[in-house]
Motif scaffolding. Structure first.
Motif, mmCIF file in Angstrom:
data_model
loop_
_atom_site.group_PDB
_atom_site.id
_atom_site.type_symbol
_atom_site.label_atom_id
_atom_site.label_comp_id
_atom_site.label_asym_id
_atom_site.label_seq_id
_atom_site.Cartn_x
_atom_site.Cartn_y
_atom_site.Cartn_z
ATOM 1 N N CYS A 1 36.350 44.363 47.031
ATOM 2 C CA CYS A 1 36.668 44.705 45.643
ATOM 3 C C CYS A 1 37.369 43.549 44.934
ATOM 4 O O CYS A 1 37.085 43.258 43.766
ATOM 5 N N TYR B 1 35.915 41.585 41.774
ATOM 6 C CA TYR B 1 36.654 41.448 40.522
ATOM 7 C C TYR B 1 36.761 39.980 40.106
ATOM 8 O O TYR B 1 36.586 39.644 38.933
ATOM 9 N N VAL C 1 41.162 48.559 40.633
ATOM 10 C CA VAL C 1 40.120 47.602 41.008
ATOM 11 C C VAL C 1 39.179 48.159 42.071
ATOM 12 O O VAL C 1 38.018 47.760 42.160
ATOM 13 N N ILE D 1 35.585 49.579 41.086
ATOM 14 C CA ILE D 1 34.506 48.735 40.558
ATOM 15 C C ILE D 1 33.159 49.020 41.228
ATOM 16 O O ILE D 1 32.153 49.219 40.525
ATOM 17 N N ILE E 1 35.172 46.231 31.216
ATOM 18 C CA ILE E 1 36.271 45.841 32.088
ATOM 19 C C ILE E 1 37.163 44.849 31.346
ATOM 20 O O ILE E 1 36.685 44.076 30.501
ATOM 21 N N ASN F 1 40.142 41.716 31.294
ATOM 22 C CA ASN F 1 40.715 40.607 32.054
ATOM 23 C C ASN F 1 42.240 40.656 31.920
ATOM 24 O O ASN F 1 42.799 41.561 31.296
#
Length: 305
Positions: A52, A56, A229, A232, A244, A246
Motif C-alpha cells: 500500500c 501510494y 492508505v 487504496i 486522492i 497529496n
C-alpha cells in the motif's frame, strides 16, 4: 474389585492417562496451528502494508500510476451538504479536485446552519472561512435556515422541501454536476440521508435538468473508514470514480477544518489523522434502477416501523 484380572483403580488410571495424552497431543497441534496462522497473518499484514505504501508513492509522489478516475467533464458543479463542516470532513478530496480546475465553477449549498446548541451564526461564518481555504468563493455559497430542516441526528428532513430547494439551485445556477451523500450519509446521520432521498425524488419525477449528472459519496464500513492508505487497493477494484489527495492537499484540508473552531474538538482531530475521507473520495453515479429500489425498500421499512 477386579476388572479383566486388574484392579478397577488401575484400569481407570490407565484410561485416564491415555485421555490426558490424547488431549495433550491435540492441544499441541492446535497451538502449532495457531502459531503458524499468526505468523502467516503477520507476514501478510507486513506485505500488504508495504504494498500500500509503495502504491501510494507510485500514485502521489512519483505519479507512475494513475489513481484518479474522473466524472464526466464538468463546468458547473454543485455540492449539497447538510451542515457546516461536512464539506471538509467528507467531501474534501472531491472539492479540491474541482476548485483546482480553472475551467470549473464550484458551488456549495448547505441546507442548515448547524444551529444545534444555538451556534448557527458562528458555524455559518466558519463555513465561509473554510470554503475560502478550499477555493470556493463567497458568492458561490448558499446556507439555508429552514425551520423544517433542523440539525438533529434523529430527524429525517421532508424530501419535498429539500427537493424544492435543490431543484431551484440546479435551475438557477445551470448546474451540470451535482454531488452529495449516498443513502447511508457516510455516518448514517439522518440529515445526510435525507438529501439522497430528495434527489431520488427529483430523479424519479424527471425534475432533474437533462444535462445534469448526479454523483453520491460512497459510504464504507467502519474498518475501511479509518484504514486511510490501506484502502487504496480496494478502491482500485471497487470504485468507478475516485480522487486522492497529496500532502499539500491534506494540509489544505487540515487548515480548512481548523476554521471550524467550534467543532474542532479532540475526536475530530483524531478523525483528520485517521479518516480515509481525508485521503480518498470514491463516488458512484446515481442510477435510475438503483434509486427506485432504494425508494421501494425505504417504503417497506417505514411501513414496518
Amino acid at each position: 474389585m477386579l476388572l479383566g484380572g486388574r484392579p478397577l483403580a488401575e484400569h481407570l488410571g490407565a484410561h485416564w492417562q491415555l485421555a490426558l495424552s490424547w488431549c495433550g497431543t491435540w492441544r499441541q497441534r492446535v497451538r502449532d496451528y495457531l502459531t503458524d496462522a499468526l505468523e502467516h497473518l503477520v507476514l501478510f499484514a507486513l506485505a500488504y502494508t508495504v504494498a500500500c505504501l509503495i502504491l501510494y508513492a507510485l500514485i502521489v509522489r512519483w505519479r507512475a500510476l494513475r489513481f484518479r478516475r474522473d466524472v464526466r467533464p464538468s463546468r458547473r458543479v454543485l455540492f449539497v451538504i447538510a451542515h457546516p463542516d461536512d464539506e471538509t470532513m467528507f467531501f474534501g478530496p472531491t472539492i479540491l479536485r474541482f476548485t483546482q480546475d480553472p475551467a470549473c465553477s464550484v458551488y456549495l449549498l448547505c441546507l442548515s446552519t448547524g444551529a444545534n446548541y444555538g451556534m448557527g451564526k458562528v458555524r455559518k461564518k466558519e463555513l465561509y472561512d473554510a470554503c475560502k481555504v478550499l477555493g470556493i468563493r463567497d458568492e458561490c455559497i448558499t446556507v439555508q435556515s429552514h425551520t423544517k430542516l433542523p440539525d438533529a441526528m434523529d430527524t429525517r428532513w421532508p424530501a419535498e422541501i429539500v427537493a424544492q430547494i435543490v431543484s431551484h439551485h440546479l435551475q438557477s445556477l445551470g448546474i451540470d454536476t451535482l454531488i452529495t451523500f449516498d443513502k447511508h450519509g457516510v455516518s448514517r446521520h439522518l440529515n445526510h440521508c435525507s438529501i439522497y432521498y430528495a434527489i431520488a425524488l427529483l430523479s424519479t419525477a424527471n425534475k432533474l435538468p437533462k444535462d445534469c449528472q448526479v454523483y453520491v459519496l460512497e459510504t464504507i464500513n467502519v474498518i475501511r473508514k479509518y484504514w486511510k492508505v490501506f484502502d487504496i487497493p480496494i478502491c482500485y477494484i471497487l470504485s468507478s470514480v475516485r480522487f486522492i489527495t497529496n500532502a499539500s492537499d491534506r494540509r489544505l484540508l487540515y487548515k480548512a477544518m481548523t476554521q471550524h473552531k467550534s467543532q474542532f474538538v479532540w475526536f475530530r482531530r483524531l478523525y483528520l489523522v485517521f479518516s480515509r475521507y481525508q485521503l480518498i473520495n470514491t463516488l458512484q453515479r446515481m442510477d435510475a434502477s438503483d434509486i427506485q429500489l432504494d425508494l421501494d425498500v425505504d417504503d417497506i421499512q417505514l411501513a414496518d416501523d
